[in-house]
Design a protein around this motif. Structure first.
Motif, PDB file in Angstrom:
ATOM      1  N   ILE A  69       1.315  -1.165  -0.019  1.00  0.00           N
ATOM      2  CA  ILE A  69       0.293   0.271  -0.082  1.00  0.00           C
ATOM      3  C   ILE A  69       0.542   1.245   0.049  1.00  0.00           C
ATOM      4  O   ILE A  69       0.946   2.409  -1.205  1.00  0.00           O
ATOM      5  N   ASP A  70       1.706   1.355   1.065  1.00  0.00           N
ATOM      6  CA  ASP A  70       3.363   1.997   1.110  1.00  0.00           C
ATOM      7  C   ASP A  70       3.600   2.298  -1.016  1.00  0.00           C
ATOM      8  O   ASP A  70       3.841   3.574  -0.872  1.00  0.00           O
ATOM      9  N   LEU A  71       4.027   1.629  -1.483  1.00  0.00           N
ATOM     10  CA  LEU A  71       4.813   1.428  -2.789  1.00  0.00           C
ATOM     11  C   LEU A  71       3.339   2.160  -3.409  1.00  0.00           C
ATOM     12  O   LEU A  71       3.803   2.791  -4.199  1.00  0.00           O
ATOM     13  N   VAL A  72       2.670   1.711  -4.132  1.00  0.00           N
ATOM     14  CA  VAL A  72       1.750   2.490  -5.075  1.00  0.00           C
ATOM     15  C   VAL A  72       1.561   3.874  -4.102  1.00  0.00           C
ATOM     16  O   VAL A  72       0.869   4.562  -5.101  1.00  0.00           O
ATOM     17  N   VAL A  73       1.383   3.863  -2.504  1.00  0.00           N
ATOM     18  CA  VAL A  73       1.069   5.841  -2.946  1.00  0.00           C
ATOM     19  C   VAL A  73       2.242   6.227  -3.307  1.00  0.00           C
ATOM     20  O   VAL A  73       1.941   7.441  -3.674  1.00  0.00           O
ATOM     21  N   ALA A  74       3.299   5.704  -2.983  1.00  0.00           N
ATOM     22  CA  ALA A  74       4.181   6.956  -3.226  1.00  0.00           C
ATOM     23  C   ALA A  74       5.104   6.592  -5.247  1.00  0.00           C
ATOM     24  O   ALA A  74       4.429   7.375  -5.719  1.00  0.00           O
ATOM     25  N   PRO A  86      14.575   4.249 -14.430  1.00  0.00           N
ATOM     26  CA  PRO A  86      13.050   3.226 -13.447  1.00  0.00           C
ATOM     27  C   PRO A  86      12.440   3.078 -12.590  1.00  0.00           C
ATOM     28  O   PRO A  86      13.357   2.526 -11.572  1.00  0.00           O
ATOM     29  N   VAL A  87      11.379   3.430 -12.350  1.00  0.00           N
ATOM     30  CA  VAL A  87      11.053   3.631 -11.166  1.00  0.00           C
ATOM     31  C   VAL A  87      10.379   2.023 -10.596  1.00  0.00           C
ATOM     32  O   VAL A  87      10.491   1.943  -9.320  1.00  0.00           O
ATOM     33  N   ALA A  88       9.744   1.744 -11.815  1.00  0.00           N
ATOM     34  CA  ALA A  88       9.572  -0.143 -10.700  1.00  0.00           C
ATOM     35  C   ALA A  88      10.244  -0.830 -10.741  1.00  0.00           C
ATOM     36  O   ALA A  88      10.268  -1.420  -9.934  1.00  0.00           O
ATOM     37  N   GLU A  89      11.389  -1.116 -11.380  1.00  0.00           N
ATOM     38  CA  GLU A  89      12.578  -1.473 -11.422  1.00  0.00           C
ATOM     39  C   GLU A  89      13.102  -1.491 -10.152  1.00  0.00           C
ATOM     40  O   GLU A  89      13.607  -2.265  -9.535  1.00  0.00           O
ATOM     41  N   THR A  90      13.347   0.401 -10.105  1.00  0.00           N
ATOM     42  CA  THR A  90      14.039   0.344  -8.537  1.00  0.00           C
ATOM     43  C   THR A  90      13.462  -0.041  -6.968  1.00  0.00           C
ATOM     44  O   THR A  90      13.946  -0.764  -6.729  1.00  0.00           O
ATOM     45  N   ILE A  91      12.070   0.599  -7.584  1.00  0.00           N
ATOM     46  CA  ILE A  91      11.381   0.579  -5.873  1.00  0.00           C
ATOM     47  C   ILE A  91      11.084  -1.105  -5.826  1.00  0.00           C
ATOM     48  O   ILE A  91      10.918  -0.991  -4.889  1.00  0.00           O
ATOM     49  N   ALA A  92      10.342  -1.473  -6.928  1.00  0.00           N
ATOM     50  CA  ALA A  92       8.962  -2.627  -7.005  1.00  0.00           C
ATOM     51  C   ALA A  92       9.912  -3.694  -6.899  1.00  0.00           C
ATOM     52  O   ALA A  92       9.606  -4.754  -6.580  1.00  0.00           O
ATOM     53  N   VAL A  93      11.313  -4.155  -7.977  1.00  0.00           N
ATOM     54  CA  VAL A  93      11.464  -5.355  -9.463  1.00  0.00           C
ATOM     55  C   VAL A  93      12.524  -5.381  -8.628  1.00  0.00           C
ATOM     56  O   VAL A  93      13.123  -6.532  -7.437  1.00  0.00           O
ATOM     57  N   ALA A  94      13.710  -4.588  -8.336  1.00  0.00           N
ATOM     58  CA  ALA A  94      14.758  -5.347  -7.479  1.00  0.00           C
ATOM     59  C   ALA A  94      14.832  -5.399  -6.251  1.00  0.00           C
ATOM     60  O   ALA A  94      16.178  -6.613  -6.137  1.00  0.00           O
ATOM     61  N   LEU A 238      -9.093  -0.325  -7.834  1.00  0.00           N
ATOM     62  CA  LEU A 238      -9.043  -1.729  -8.012  1.00  0.00           C
ATOM     63  C   LEU A 238      -7.357  -1.677  -7.770  1.00  0.00           C
ATOM     64  O   LEU A 238      -7.029  -3.012  -7.664  1.00  0.00           O
ATOM     65  N   LEU A 239      -6.903  -0.736  -7.998  1.00  0.00           N
ATOM     66  CA  LEU A 239      -5.691  -0.389  -7.534  1.00  0.00           C
ATOM     67  C   LEU A 239      -4.863  -0.921  -5.908  1.00  0.00           C
ATOM     68  O   LEU A 239      -4.041  -1.631  -5.587  1.00  0.00           O
ATOM     69  N   HIS A 240      -5.653  -0.274  -4.915  1.00  0.00           N
ATOM     70  CA  HIS A 240      -5.676  -0.046  -3.690  1.00  0.00           C
ATOM     71  C   HIS A 240      -5.970  -1.773  -3.043  1.00  0.00           C
ATOM     72  O   HIS A 240      -5.183  -1.914  -2.574  1.00  0.00           O
ATOM     73  N   GLY A 241      -7.099  -2.093  -3.771  1.00  0.00           N
ATOM     74  CA  GLY A 241      -7.214  -3.317  -3.361  1.00  0.00           C
ATOM     75  C   GLY A 241      -6.189  -4.561  -4.147  1.00  0.00           C
ATOM     76  O   GLY A 241      -5.945  -5.480  -2.957  1.00  0.00           O
ATOM     77  N   ALA A 242      -5.517  -3.990  -5.158  1.00  0.00           N
ATOM     78  CA  ALA A 242      -4.610  -4.564  -5.436  1.00  0.00           C
ATOM     79  C   ALA A 242      -3.626  -5.036  -4.523  1.00  0.00           C
ATOM     80  O   ALA A 242      -2.554  -6.186  -4.356  1.00  0.00           O
ATOM     81  N   ALA A 243      -3.326  -3.797  -3.992  1.00  0.00           N
ATOM     82  CA  ALA A 243      -2.500  -3.682  -2.876  1.00  0.00           C
ATOM     83  C   ALA A 243      -2.171  -4.339  -1.539  1.00  0.00           C
ATOM     84  O   ALA A 243      -1.802  -4.606  -1.087  1.00  0.00           O
ATOM     85  N   LEU A 244      -3.630  -4.196  -1.699  1.00  0.00           N
ATOM     86  CA  LEU A 244      -4.389  -4.867   0.204  1.00  0.00           C
ATOM     87  C   LEU A 244      -3.883  -6.478  -0.299  1.00  0.00           C
ATOM     88  O   LEU A 244      -3.809  -7.239   0.648  1.00  0.00           O
ATOM     89  N   SER A 245      -4.510  -7.150  -1.870  1.00  0.00           N
ATOM     90  CA  SER A 245      -4.230  -8.925  -2.020  1.00  0.00           C
ATOM     91  C   SER A 245      -2.603  -8.758  -1.690  1.00  0.00           C
ATOM     92  O   SER A 245      -2.360  -9.811  -0.979  1.00  0.00           O
TER      93      SER A 245
END
Length: 318
Positions: A69-74, A86-94, A238-245
């Motif tokens: 949730i913090d991730l999608v908010v930021a 590389p936003v998604a790559e640095t913060i979420a994938v790597a 849907l975005l927040h719901g996915a983050a909750l999941s």
């Protein structure tokens, strides 16, 4: 179930928004487009100081140990300001890949190092491999560092795409979860991009006059902008719901992420089309700031899974 962001989320989002609003992002993006990454890297270092880079990295490795949730908010805020790199790559994938394959490298990410990832065939190229400290390649569930090769073009001049080849093998990791986190972060970026394009278009419609009247006074313009606003607001749950999941380890997390990626992509693409119609041809010229958001939206629509890939995943789950 009722879900709403609490004050810690909104305060965090506001702090990122304030930081980026003071950074003259259009000028930073244009410098990045021209090959001068220094202004953009300074922005990334300031983001790292707020903890953005280490959001989902454990505290044991100097991260915040936050959740999805913090991730999608930021990341939505980074999308709103079209932050290059590389936003998604640095913060979420790597972080997900390194947590399994090379946890000793996580501290560098949390402290501000940028990383990019290629995961063919779904993610064939590494984004901005010329501007990062770490390039990773995912093959058959294994993660390795990569050697950067040929550069390829992108509709978004701020996204430099590179072919890569394997170098040092790091180990195995949960590559499917990494892909899902990349899709979730990209969905958040798209929602942020859509919000800004709606704001830019609404303000332009109030100021642009034809036959002595602001074009925003015309009902047809109002209807188009209202449809954009509705699409963005319908995509947000849907975005927040996915983050909750993801946070709760739901068995439906993959389906929910794909649904969010499709919805946010559709809403952002609609926002880009209406923004261009409201502005006319000037909106697509490189001199107009709107073009920076338009081209990034078009590029991210297919990043970390095309719409058809994610629709197929939703259908399979159903």
């Amino acid at each position: 179930m009722r879900f709403a962001l609490d004050s810690s989320h909104t305060d965090f989002a506001d702090s990122i928004d304030s930081l980026l609003a003071k950074s003259d992002l259009p000028a930073v993006i244009r410098s990045w487009n021209a090959g001068d990454t220094a202004p953009g890297l300074k922005v990334w270092q300031r983001l790292a100081e707020t903890g953005v880079n280490g959001l989902i990295i454990d505290e044991a490795h100097d991260g915040l140990g936050a959740d999805a949730i913090d991730l999608v908010v930021a990341v939505e805020q980074l999308g709103r300001h079209a932050v290059p790199g590389p936003v998604a790559e640095t913060i979420a994938v790597a972080p997900v890949l390194l947590a399994g394959a090379a946890p000793d490298r996580l501290s560098a990410l949390a402290e501000g190092a940028l990383a990019t990832v290629a995961a063919p065939p779904r993610v064939p190229f590494a984004v901005d491999a010329n501007a990062v400290e770490l390039t990773l390649l995912v093959q058959d569930g294994s993660v390795s560092t990569a050697t950067v090769g040929e550069q390829h073009g992108s509709v978004d001049q701020a996204r430099k795409l590179f072919s890569v080849t394997a170098a040092e093998t790091l180990g195995d990791a949960d590559t499917e979860r990494a892909f899902d986190m990349g899709a979730l972060a990209t969905a958040a970026q798209l929602l942020g991009l859509g919000r800004t394009m709606l704001e830019i278009s609404t303000e332009y419609a109030k100021q642009r006059k034809q036959f002595g009247k602001a074009i925003g006074s015309q009902q047809s313009i109002k209807h188009h902008l209202a449809n954009v606003a509705i699409g963005l607001e319908m995509a947000r749950p849907l975005l927040h719901g996915a983050a909750l999941s993801v946070r709760d380890g739901s068995a439906d997390a993959r389906r929910d992420i794909s649904a969010a990626k499709v919805a946010c992509g559709d809403a952002a693409y609609r926002a880009s089309r209406i923004a261009l119609q409201v502005h006319g041809a000037i909106g697509y010229t490189q001199e107009h700031d709107l073009s920076l958001w338009l081209t990034k939206t078009r590029a991210l629509l297919t990043a970390w899974g095309t719409p058809s890939v994610h629709r197929a995943r939703v259908m399979e789950a159903l």
